[in-house]
Motif scaffolding. Structure first.
Motif, PDB file in Angstrom:
ATOM      1  N   THR A  85       0.868  -1.179   0.000  1.00 11.11           N
ATOM      2  CA  THR A  85       0.000   0.000   0.000  1.00 11.11           C
ATOM      3  C   THR A  85       0.902   1.225   0.000  1.00 11.11           C
ATOM      4  N   PRO A  86       0.659   2.187  -0.880  1.00 10.85           N
ATOM      5  CA  PRO A  86       1.523   3.366  -0.894  1.00 10.85           C
ATOM      6  C   PRO A  86       1.283   4.191   0.354  1.00 10.85           C
ATOM      7  N   HIS A  87       2.043   5.288   0.502  1.00 11.33           N
ATOM      8  CA  HIS A  87       1.765   6.228   1.596  1.00 11.33           C
ATOM      9  C   HIS A  87       0.464   6.931   1.254  1.00 11.33           C
ATOM     10  N   LEU A  88      -0.673   6.343   1.619  1.00  9.51           N
ATOM     11  CA  LEU A  88      -1.961   6.940   1.267  1.00  9.51           C
ATOM     12  C   LEU A  88      -2.208   8.136   2.171  1.00  9.51           C
ATOM     13  N   SER A  89      -2.880   9.135   1.611  1.00  7.66           N
ATOM     14  CA  SER A  89      -3.182  10.301   2.418  1.00  7.66           C
ATOM     15  C   SER A  89      -4.601  10.741   2.120  1.00  7.66           C
ATOM     16  N   GLU A  90      -5.310  11.127   3.188  1.00  9.68           N
ATOM     17  CA  GLU A  90      -6.672  11.626   2.984  1.00  9.68           C
ATOM     18  C   GLU A  90      -6.643  12.990   2.316  1.00  9.68           C
ATOM     19  N   ARG A  91      -5.437  13.604   2.280  1.00 12.70           N
ATOM     20  CA  ARG A  91      -5.346  14.954   1.714  1.00 12.70           C
ATOM     21  C   ARG A  91      -5.277  14.934   0.182  1.00 12.70           C
ATOM     22  N   VAL A  92      -5.017  13.761  -0.396  1.00 11.44           N
ATOM     23  CA  VAL A  92      -5.001  13.716  -1.869  1.00 11.44           C
ATOM     24  C   VAL A  92      -6.253  13.005  -2.366  1.00 11.44           C
ATOM     25  N   ALA A 151     -10.809   3.313   1.614  1.00  7.69           N
ATOM     26  CA  ALA A 151     -11.182   4.050   0.397  1.00  7.69           C
ATOM     27  C   ALA A 151     -10.642   3.390  -0.870  1.00  7.69           C
ATOM     28  N   VAL A 152      -9.546   2.643  -0.745  1.00 12.51           N
ATOM     29  CA  VAL A 152      -9.019   1.961  -1.946  1.00 12.51           C
ATOM     30  C   VAL A 152      -9.232   0.444  -1.853  1.00 12.51           C
ATOM     31  N   ASN A 153     -10.144   0.050  -0.934  1.00 12.07           N
ATOM     32  CA  ASN A 153     -10.516  -1.374  -0.778  1.00 12.07           C
ATOM     33  C   ASN A 153      -9.337  -2.280  -0.458  1.00 12.07           C
ATOM     34  N   GLU A 154      -8.404  -1.777   0.349  1.00 15.08           N
ATOM     35  CA  GLU A 154      -7.273  -2.614   0.783  1.00 15.08           C
ATOM     36  C   GLU A 154      -7.639  -3.286   2.103  1.00 15.08           C
TER      37      GLU A 154
END
Ligand SMILES: Cc1cc2nc3c(=O)[nH]c(=O)nc-3n(C[C@H](O)[C@H](O)[C@H](O)COP(=O)(O)OP(=O)(O)OC[C@H]3O[C@@H](n4cnc5c(N)ncnc54)[C@H](O)[C@@H]3O)c2cc1C
Length: 431
Positions: A85-92, A151-154
């Protein structure tokens, strides 16, 4: 060994590299040569790019060049998490997170396929990894990570208390999220295995620093002891691209430090408890490896003037031991045998660079701290892009690329150092 730019000299091998058998002598590039493709930089990005060029253009002469040995640079001196999983951020935007997810999943799948196909011996361990917090007050950060994964179904698992202590053998951490598809490796062994199994039309030259790259109908690549020209050159040198005169106002280096212990004795393993191997990321990373060593990654420094001196290495080793003892007080006799630094390639907004810099000169770099899967897939896609291919993944990698301009020095250095200092201060209880 060739003379090196003191700013890019990584004179200390990583622990991962030091515990491998010594490689055979390097083949260095000499004289003037001509190739169809030159790839500069043999980290995971360059290895993947050269492999793909070799596969898609089997009659072409593909030359892969590195300043050091394969596995010696950042791709072999990182913490060895191949994070799914990448460094997911709610800001993007969710769309950006989805694109990043598709890229890292494809990068991990590519590496897994190669490690299996070529039976690369690199302590490949599909254990998953724990994103952990020490302080209860940080729970909101972990919940935000969970929402981004939703949000990305991970898929992921939330661990606290006994369930977490059973895995890591310590109650130091308050809670963690386990993302199960992450793989843990010895990254230097993986890189060396990837280098040893390149297609036959890929020639590797190591200990060959490239001093300049001059665009033109034939791009001229000047090396320490020779030169090579080719219609197309791929730059996969990570932060060092600025030393070749490209992207100077778009990327900057951050140095990150790590230590690797000697193998745990049988008694130490029993006292420690927990699973046979695991990996935790957070403010600091820690791993127990399949070869029964402890890895600690902690300490980030702004790069333009940074050198890991002997005094600093001793200081870091002590700091890494202190951090380890907070978690595992029973390991008082465990020494760290190796302490080293390596380079992250950073951008202002965490977007990587992917594309054509000049006619015949392409580059992919700047993945911050999750470059192993991203670099692998980006290198493969860069080769396809340079050959004129189109695909949904090429659309993804292009959409997440595009670092904005950086402020000039001294403002850049002041800003980065201030942010690092604030990060260290606000996370002091996490270490
Ligand atoms: C301590 C540390 C821990 C990290 N932990 C993780 C982790 O757990 N998981 C993860 O995914 N990422 C991690 N990273 C980041 C990851 O290592 C990088 O993002 C990734 O290795 C980038 O790969 P790359 O191939 O683009 O660049 P690199 O691996 O830096 O490869 C670039 C290559 O280019 C060569 N080169 C540069 N300039 C020249 C020149 N002029 N001539 C010839 N050769 C040249 C270098 O020698 C080098 O081998 C970590 C990084 C560090 C430093």
């Amino acid at each position: 060994m060739p003379t090196r730019d003191p700013e890019t000299d990584l004179s200390q091998a990583s622990g991962w590299y030091a515990i491998l058998p010594k490689p055979p002598p390097a083949r260095r590039l000499s004289g003037h040569q001509v190739a169809d493709w030159v790839v500069v930089g043999a980290g995971v990005t360059g290895l993947a790019a050269a492999r793909r060029l070799g596969e898609l253009a089997p009659n072409a002469r593909v030359v892969l060049i590195d300043d050091y040995r394969i596995g010696y640079g950042a791709s072999g001196r990182n913490s060895g998490f191949i994070i799914d999983t990448p460094h997911l951020s709610e800001r993007v935007a969710t769309e950006t997170n989805q694109r990043l997810s598709r890229l890292v999943v494809a990068g991990l799948a590519e590496l897994e396929g190669l490690v299996r196909k070529h039976q690369i011996d690199c302590e490949w361990s599909p254990r998953g990894h724990l994103t952990a917090i020490v302080e209860r007050q940080r729970i909101e950060n972990l919940e935000a990570t969970a929402r981004s994964l939703d949000a990305v179904n991970e898929g992921y698992e939330w661990l606290e208390g006994d369930a977490l202590a059973r895995v890591v053998g310590t109650r130091h951490y308050y809670a963690a999220i386990n993302t199960p598809r992450t793989v843990l490796v010895n990254p230097a062994a993986m890189c060396r295995g990837l280098g040893d199994t390149l297609p036959v039309n890929v020639e590797v030259y190591e200990e060959t620093p490239v001093h300049s790259v001059r665009p033109g109908s034939m791009v001229q690549v000047e090396c320490a002891e020779g030169s090579i020209s080719a219609p197309n050159v791929l730059l996969t040198t990570n932060a060092f691209v600025t030393k070749l005169g490209f992207l100077k106002r778009h990327v900057f280096p951050l140095f990150e430090c790590a230590s690797l212990s000697r193998p745990l004795t049988v008694d130490e393993q029993a006292m420690m408890g927990g699973a046979a191997d695991w990996g935790i990321t957070g403010f600091a990373s820690m791993r127990r490896t399949l070869s029964n060593r402890i890895l600690v990654r902690h300490g980030t420094y702004y790069g333009s003037q940074f050198r890991l001196t002997q005094g600093m290495r001793t200081w870091l080793q002590g700091a890494h031991k202190t951090g380890m003892l907070k978690r595992f007080p029973m390991l008082g006799n465990l020494e760290f045998e190796h302490t080293w630094s390596g380079v992250y390639c950073m951008t202002r907004n965490w977007a990587s660079y992917f594309g054509r810099l000049e006619p015949g000169v392409f580059a992919s770099l700047g993945y911050s701290g999750v470059g192993v899967p991203r670099g692998t897939i980006s290198g493969k896609l860069l080769a396809e892009y340079a050959l004129g291919f189109e695909s949904a993944l090429i659309d993804d990698v292009r959409a997440v690329s595009g670092p904005p301009r950086l402020p000039p020095e001294p403002f850049l250095g002041l800003g980065v150092r201030a942010r690092l200092a604030w990060h260290r201060f606000s996370n002091r209880a996490e270490w």
